[in-house]
Design a protein around this motif. Sequence first.
Motif, PDB file in Angstrom:
ATOM      1  N   TRP A   1       0.685  -1.695  -0.144  1.00  0.00           N
ATOM      2  CA  TRP A   1       0.026  -0.056  -0.086  1.00  0.00           C
ATOM      3  C   TRP A   1       0.891   1.661  -0.261  1.00  0.00           C
ATOM      4  O   TRP A   1       1.601   1.238   0.476  1.00  0.00           O
ATOM      5  CB  TRP A   1      -0.918   0.235   1.138  1.00  0.00           C
ATOM      6  CG  TRP A   1      -2.257   1.796   0.998  1.00  0.00           C
ATOM      7  CD1 TRP A   1      -2.685   1.655   2.278  1.00  0.00           C
ATOM      8  CD2 TRP A   1      -3.155   1.459   0.208  1.00  0.00           C
ATOM      9  NE1 TRP A   1      -2.970   2.933   1.615  1.00  0.00           N
ATOM     10  CE2 TRP A   1      -3.977   2.704   0.575  1.00  0.00           C
ATOM     11  CE3 TRP A   1      -2.862   0.831  -0.989  1.00  0.00           C
ATOM     12  CZ2 TRP A   1      -4.850   2.167  -0.388  1.00  0.00           C
ATOM     13  CZ3 TRP A   1      -4.228   1.468  -2.287  1.00  0.00           C
ATOM     14  CH2 TRP A   1      -4.839   2.025  -1.323  1.00  0.00           C
ATOM     15  N   ARG A   2       0.184   2.510  -0.793  1.00  0.00           N
ATOM     16  CA  ARG A   2       1.210   3.558  -0.986  1.00  0.00           C
ATOM     17  C   ARG A   2       2.209   4.324   0.049  1.00  0.00           C
ATOM     18  O   ARG A   2       3.170   4.300   0.656  1.00  0.00           O
ATOM     19  CB  ARG A   2       0.323   4.676  -1.693  1.00  0.00           C
ATOM     20  CG  ARG A   2      -1.033   5.388  -0.837  1.00  0.00           C
ATOM     21  CD  ARG A   2      -1.362   6.027  -1.953  1.00  0.00           C
ATOM     22  NE  ARG A   2      -2.035   5.584  -3.253  1.00  0.00           N
ATOM     23  CZ  ARG A   2      -2.077   6.092  -4.195  1.00  0.00           C
ATOM     24  NH1 ARG A   2      -0.650   6.959  -4.431  1.00  0.00           N
ATOM     25  NH2 ARG A   2      -2.109   5.138  -4.994  1.00  0.00           N
ATOM     26  N   TRP A   3       1.267   4.126   1.192  1.00  0.00           N
ATOM     27  CA  TRP A   3       2.261   4.703   2.443  1.00  0.00           C
ATOM     28  C   TRP A   3       2.268   3.480   3.146  1.00  0.00           C
ATOM     29  O   TRP A   3       2.812   3.709   4.922  1.00  0.00           O
ATOM     30  CB  TRP A   3       0.940   5.340   3.031  1.00  0.00           C
ATOM     31  CG  TRP A   3       0.401   6.491   2.571  1.00  0.00           C
ATOM     32  CD1 TRP A   3       1.141   7.893   1.703  1.00  0.00           C
ATOM     33  CD2 TRP A   3      -0.934   7.047   2.136  1.00  0.00           C
ATOM     34  NE1 TRP A   3       0.008   8.405   1.110  1.00  0.00           N
ATOM     35  CE2 TRP A   3      -1.170   7.572   1.526  1.00  0.00           C
ATOM     36  CE3 TRP A   3      -2.126   5.912   2.429  1.00  0.00           C
ATOM     37  CZ2 TRP A   3      -2.368   9.064   0.865  1.00  0.00           C
ATOM     38  CZ3 TRP A   3      -3.104   6.313   2.002  1.00  0.00           C
ATOM     39  CH2 TRP A   3      -3.406   7.854   1.222  1.00  0.00           C
ATOM     40  N   LEU A   4       2.670   2.919   3.231  1.00  0.00           N
ATOM     41  CA  LEU A   4       2.500   1.344   3.854  1.00  0.00           C
ATOM     42  C   LEU A   4       3.841   0.382   3.443  1.00  0.00           C
ATOM     43  O   LEU A   4       4.170  -0.891   3.486  1.00  0.00           O
ATOM     44  CB  LEU A   4       1.780   0.786   4.806  1.00  0.00           C
ATOM     45  CG  LEU A   4       0.580   1.708   5.333  1.00  0.00           C
ATOM     46  CD1 LEU A   4      -0.731   0.921   5.869  1.00  0.00           C
ATOM     47  CD2 LEU A   4       0.906   1.922   6.416  1.00  0.00           C
ATOM     48  N   ARG A   5       4.672   1.336   2.198  1.00  0.00           N
ATOM     49  CA  ARG A   5       5.173   0.390   1.917  1.00  0.00           C
ATOM     50  C   ARG A   5       6.038  -0.504   2.733  1.00  0.00           C
ATOM     51  O   ARG A   5       6.778  -2.101   1.705  1.00  0.00           O
ATOM     52  CB  ARG A   5       6.249   0.954   0.432  1.00  0.00           C
ATOM     53  CG  ARG A   5       6.815   0.108  -0.051  1.00  0.00           C
ATOM     54  CD  ARG A   5       7.635   0.854  -1.295  1.00  0.00           C
ATOM     55  NE  ARG A   5       9.034   0.104  -2.147  1.00  0.00           N
ATOM     56  CZ  ARG A   5       9.547   0.805  -3.425  1.00  0.00           C
ATOM     57  NH1 ARG A   5       8.837   1.826  -3.631  1.00  0.00           N
ATOM     58  NH2 ARG A   5       9.988  -0.422  -3.986  1.00  0.00           N
ATOM     59  N   ASP A   6       6.758  -0.579   3.698  1.00  0.00           N
ATOM     60  CA  ASP A   6       7.725  -1.251   4.139  1.00  0.00           C
ATOM     61  C   ASP A   6       7.351  -1.308   5.886  1.00  0.00           C
ATOM     62  O   ASP A   6       7.539  -2.386   6.682  1.00  0.00           O
ATOM     63  CB  ASP A   6       9.230   0.413   4.756  1.00  0.00           C
ATOM     64  CG  ASP A   6       9.802   0.391   3.931  1.00  0.00           C
ATOM     65  OD1 ASP A   6      10.002  -0.200   2.776  1.00  0.00           O
ATOM     66  OD2 ASP A   6       9.804   1.784   3.921  1.00  0.00           O
ATOM     67  N   GLU A   7       6.066  -1.810   5.880  1.00  0.00           N
ATOM     68  CA  GLU A   7       5.244  -2.385   6.942  1.00  0.00           C
ATOM     69  C   GLU A   7       5.024  -3.793   6.724  1.00  0.00           C
ATOM     70  O   GLU A   7       4.684  -3.883   5.086  1.00  0.00           O
ATOM     71  CB  GLU A   7       4.690  -1.342   7.360  1.00  0.00           C
ATOM     72  CG  GLU A   7       4.483   0.143   7.259  1.00  0.00           C
ATOM     73  CD  GLU A   7       5.858  -0.135   8.578  1.00  0.00           C
ATOM     74  OE1 GLU A   7       5.181  -1.075   9.551  1.00  0.00           O
ATOM     75  OE2 GLU A   7       6.502   0.998   8.634  1.00  0.00           O
ATOM     76  N   PRO A   8       4.717  -4.800   7.550  1.00  0.00           N
ATOM     77  CA  PRO A   8       3.909  -5.725   6.745  1.00  0.00           C
ATOM     78  C   PRO A   8       2.664  -5.693   6.220  1.00  0.00           C
ATOM     79  O   PRO A   8       1.854  -4.896   6.168  1.00  0.00           O
ATOM     80  CB  PRO A   8       2.949  -6.168   8.355  1.00  0.00           C
ATOM     81  CG  PRO A   8       3.810  -5.706   9.888  1.00  0.00           C
ATOM     82  CD  PRO A   8       4.619  -4.084   8.875  1.00  0.00           C
ATOM     83  N   TRP A   9       2.878  -6.559   5.212  1.00  0.00           N
ATOM     84  CA  TRP A   9       1.555  -6.708   4.303  1.00  0.00           C
ATOM     85  C   TRP A   9       1.222  -8.180   4.006  1.00  0.00           C
ATOM     86  O   TRP A   9       2.136  -8.938   3.486  1.00  0.00           O
ATOM     87  CB  TRP A   9       1.460  -5.864   3.438  1.00  0.00           C
ATOM     88  CG  TRP A   9       0.867  -5.260   2.663  1.00  0.00           C
ATOM     89  CD1 TRP A   9      -0.012  -6.168   0.335  1.00  0.00           C
ATOM     90  CD2 TRP A   9      -0.709  -4.344   2.461  1.00  0.00           C
ATOM     91  NE1 TRP A   9      -0.597  -5.044   0.655  1.00  0.00           N
ATOM     92  CE2 TRP A   9      -1.121  -4.490   0.979  1.00  0.00           C
ATOM     93  CE3 TRP A   9      -0.982  -3.490   3.696  1.00  0.00           C
ATOM     94  CZ2 TRP A   9      -2.353  -3.582   1.335  1.00  0.00           C
ATOM     95  CZ3 TRP A   9      -1.405  -2.723   3.732  1.00  0.00           C
ATOM     96  CH2 TRP A   9      -2.575  -2.682   2.915  1.00  0.00           C
ATOM     97  N   PHE A  10       0.533  -8.665   3.923  1.00  0.00           N
ATOM     98  CA  PHE A  10      -0.281 -10.036   3.665  1.00  0.00           C
ATOM     99  C   PHE A  10      -0.824 -10.034   2.592  1.00  0.00           C
ATOM    100  O   PHE A  10      -1.660  -8.841   1.612  1.00  0.00           O
ATOM    101  CB  PHE A  10      -1.180 -10.879   4.541  1.00  0.00           C
ATOM    102  CG  PHE A  10       0.593 -10.890   5.570  1.00  0.00           C
ATOM    103  CD1 PHE A  10       0.825 -12.040   5.881  1.00  0.00           C
ATOM    104  CD2 PHE A  10       0.559 -10.168   7.409  1.00  0.00           C
ATOM    105  CE1 PHE A  10       1.872 -12.104   6.940  1.00  0.00           C
ATOM    106  CE2 PHE A  10       1.098 -10.266   7.579  1.00  0.00           C
ATOM    107  CZ  PHE A  10       1.979 -11.045   7.896  1.00  0.00           C
TER     108      PHE A  10
END
Length: 299
Positions: A39-48
């Motif tokens: 997601w555009r603002w959460l590129r470096d965050e966990p994402w499943f």
Amino acid sequence: MRHGVVVLPEQRWSRAREQWLRAEEFGFDHAWTYDQLMWRWLRDEPWFGAVPTLAAAAEATSTLTVGTMVATPTYRHPVTLAKDVMTLEDIAGGRFICGLGAGAGGLDDRVVDPTAYSPRQRADRFAEFVELLNELLTRRSTTYTGTHYDVRGVPMHPGCLATPRVPFAIAATGPRGMRLAARHADLWVTAGRPGDFDARPYEETLPEIKEQLARLDEACERTGRDPSTLRRLLLTGAMVGGTLDSVEAYRDAVGRFGELGITDFVVHWPRPSFPYRGSMRVLERIARDVLTGRSEEQP
């Protein structure tokens, strides 16, 4: 009005499961997750991944309809997506909506396919994507030849539980996309002004949503569809802001957008930080004061 919530796929399932269960407990009609690599603002965050997340959510719940917000041709192929959609609907016992969009040309595009598509090329590809997906989900065997997709004798058995197929929710704000939604969608999706990710107070967005709804009616009429047969979903949070500031704001927004013709109102599960920062206490109060007991109030 039907009420929905987007649950970002950012938590391990041991924690995410509780969010989906609470969404059902709160009284939401449908719950969605983003079908993107990041997601555009959460590129470096966990994402499943969306597909296994929705399969788990469908199995964990019993009344909640789940859906993709939204699957795009950016990294989904219609053949493999059709198989996933058929399977998700089966796991959910029919409680599934396939949300579709053209893609915004963001981070996912650059990671998967660095080709710079023009708006026209993107629209052409999306039209074929939707048309082929529709054929795959309504036929036992599909052969299709287009500019972007060429498939031969694709089997789809046993097919969808719903007839003629699972519902499509198509995100579109341009004239061509709206005509596509008028032809194929069960729900039309808007998030406000395209490309504007500055969440403005919802009161300021009312005129543009009204204008979009008028153009959608025109698209329906041009394709020979009764506009009243197409539900209209408003996704708030990124461009349409303030709807979760308080119970009063939520109730006011639902009422005012409902008067314009919005039939489905969707918010984001509150996060402790940007984006979609919000208060769980407010959401709990909305569930108690607005969502719970709606069926008892209806005649």
